[in-house]
Scaffold this motif. Sequence first.
Motif, mmCIF file in Angstrom:
data_model
loop_
_atom_site.group_PDB
_atom_site.id
_atom_site.type_symbol
_atom_site.label_atom_id
_atom_site.label_comp_id
_atom_site.label_asym_id
_atom_site.label_seq_id
_atom_site.Cartn_x
_atom_site.Cartn_y
_atom_site.Cartn_z
ATOM 1 N N LEU A 107 -86.017 6.105 9.371
ATOM 2 C CA LEU A 107 -84.529 6.841 9.311
ATOM 3 C C LEU A 107 -84.426 8.148 8.967
ATOM 4 O O LEU A 107 -83.470 8.822 9.295
ATOM 5 N N SER A 108 -85.584 8.805 8.463
ATOM 6 C CA SER A 108 -85.548 10.066 8.235
ATOM 7 C C SER A 108 -86.104 11.045 9.402
ATOM 8 O O SER A 108 -86.362 12.298 9.118
ATOM 9 N N ILE A 109 -86.801 10.451 10.354
ATOM 10 C CA ILE A 109 -87.604 11.225 11.359
ATOM 11 C C ILE A 109 -86.729 12.301 12.010
ATOM 12 O O ILE A 109 -86.960 13.272 12.210
ATOM 13 N N THR A 110 -85.654 11.749 12.490
ATOM 14 C CA THR A 110 -84.769 12.547 13.441
ATOM 15 C C THR A 110 -84.048 13.756 12.331
ATOM 16 O O THR A 110 -83.961 14.931 12.912
ATOM 17 N N ALA A 111 -83.732 13.253 11.131
ATOM 18 C CA ALA A 111 -83.258 14.350 10.224
ATOM 19 C C ALA A 111 -84.236 15.461 10.137
ATOM 20 O O ALA A 111 -84.107 16.646 9.723
ATOM 21 N N TRP A 154 -88.711 8.616 18.694
ATOM 22 C CA TRP A 154 -89.767 9.336 17.696
ATOM 23 C C TRP A 154 -90.885 8.322 17.018
ATOM 24 O O TRP A 154 -92.033 8.511 17.206
ATOM 25 N N LYS A 155 -90.388 6.926 16.748
ATOM 26 C CA LYS A 155 -91.213 6.050 16.233
ATOM 27 C C LYS A 155 -92.378 5.889 17.248
ATOM 28 O O LYS A 155 -93.448 5.373 17.114
ATOM 29 N N VAL A 202 -94.676 13.721 16.170
ATOM 30 C CA VAL A 202 -93.623 14.262 15.371
ATOM 31 C C VAL A 202 -94.102 15.548 14.571
ATOM 32 O O VAL A 202 -93.249 16.598 14.609
ATOM 33 N N ASN A 203 -95.214 15.330 13.854
ATOM 34 C CA ASN A 203 -95.711 16.579 12.941
ATOM 35 C C ASN A 203 -96.113 17.798 13.803
ATOM 36 O O ASN A 203 -95.721 18.831 13.380
ATOM 37 N N GLN A 204 -96.560 17.751 15.148
ATOM 38 C CA GLN A 204 -97.110 18.577 15.960
ATOM 39 C C GLN A 204 -95.983 19.129 16.456
ATOM 40 O O GLN A 204 -95.805 20.343 16.875
ATOM 41 N N ALA A 251 -90.165 10.685 25.417
ATOM 42 C CA ALA A 251 -89.308 9.992 24.420
ATOM 43 C C ALA A 251 -88.336 9.542 25.155
ATOM 44 O O ALA A 251 -87.797 8.209 24.809
ATOM 45 N N THR A 252 -87.496 9.971 26.058
ATOM 46 C CA THR A 252 -86.389 9.488 26.867
ATOM 47 C C THR A 252 -86.932 8.199 27.834
ATOM 48 O O THR A 252 -86.111 7.281 27.566
#
Length: 276
Positions: A10-14, A69-70, A77-79, A147-148
């Motif tokens: 839940l915090s990925i996009t943020a 993202w998941k 995500v990190n890169q 991702a899309t």
Amino acid sequence: MLTLFTMDPLSITAAVVGIAAPTAHCVRLLIEDIQKIVDAPETLDSLKEDLLSVEQALASLRTVSDAQWKSLGETVVNQSKATTTVCGKSCDRFRADLSRWTRHSEDGKLSLRDRAMVGFFKQGCVKSMSEQLQHCKITLSSVVCIATFSLQQTRVTEEMMTTISQKEAEIAESITASDKQLAEVNAKLGVLCLAKTEHDETEADRASAISQVAVEQTVLSESRKLLAELLSGIHTAAANARKNQARVVNKFGSQNEGMQIGVFNGTMSCITFGKK
């Protein structure tokens, strides 16, 4: 292989937006600085187009959902965050250089002194910045595209297979280009370190040029890591898509009887004829 998340999805996009928003702000400030120069050289006008492309890529990046993202994995995500952060820092550094280069100008019009022939180091800074922006745009756009599309499609069409194949080729080509440009950047750093300042340049220009190319080296390295991870993911997607493409589900009318086959490629098993 893509990694599983150890962080709260839940915090990925943020988290990504928390990085992308400040970078987008840095990009916008640099665009505005260039726009203020009413008689900007052609090289700076071209740089503005690169900045607008990155701005669009960053806006698209912020539309990627937590689920998407998941599916991409924590490493991506990190890169993605690392690539975005470096891009923002590079824009800040270039703004400082631009301010120094135009310090004798007023009201958006370059003075004769500032408009004098741009020296070796300044040309190198502009070219390096342009290449960094292009790499950032290509890399982030690839992230958004994959991702899309989503790496977890269960119904696969020929159009999807074509998209996967095209993206595989594009990312592989970008990795090859990154390898070539990394070699060129390494050589460029060597030349800059040995080059002498020209009559209209200072040691600050020299140091800035070297720093800018060093950042370009970092951008290329981070970009290549991200592209390699994306390529691994798209390979997995392609393999899964080909498996799913072989699956066919037929409905035999309201009474569930008869046999209906259109075009079928694959193995048939557990077939029952007649009513339930």
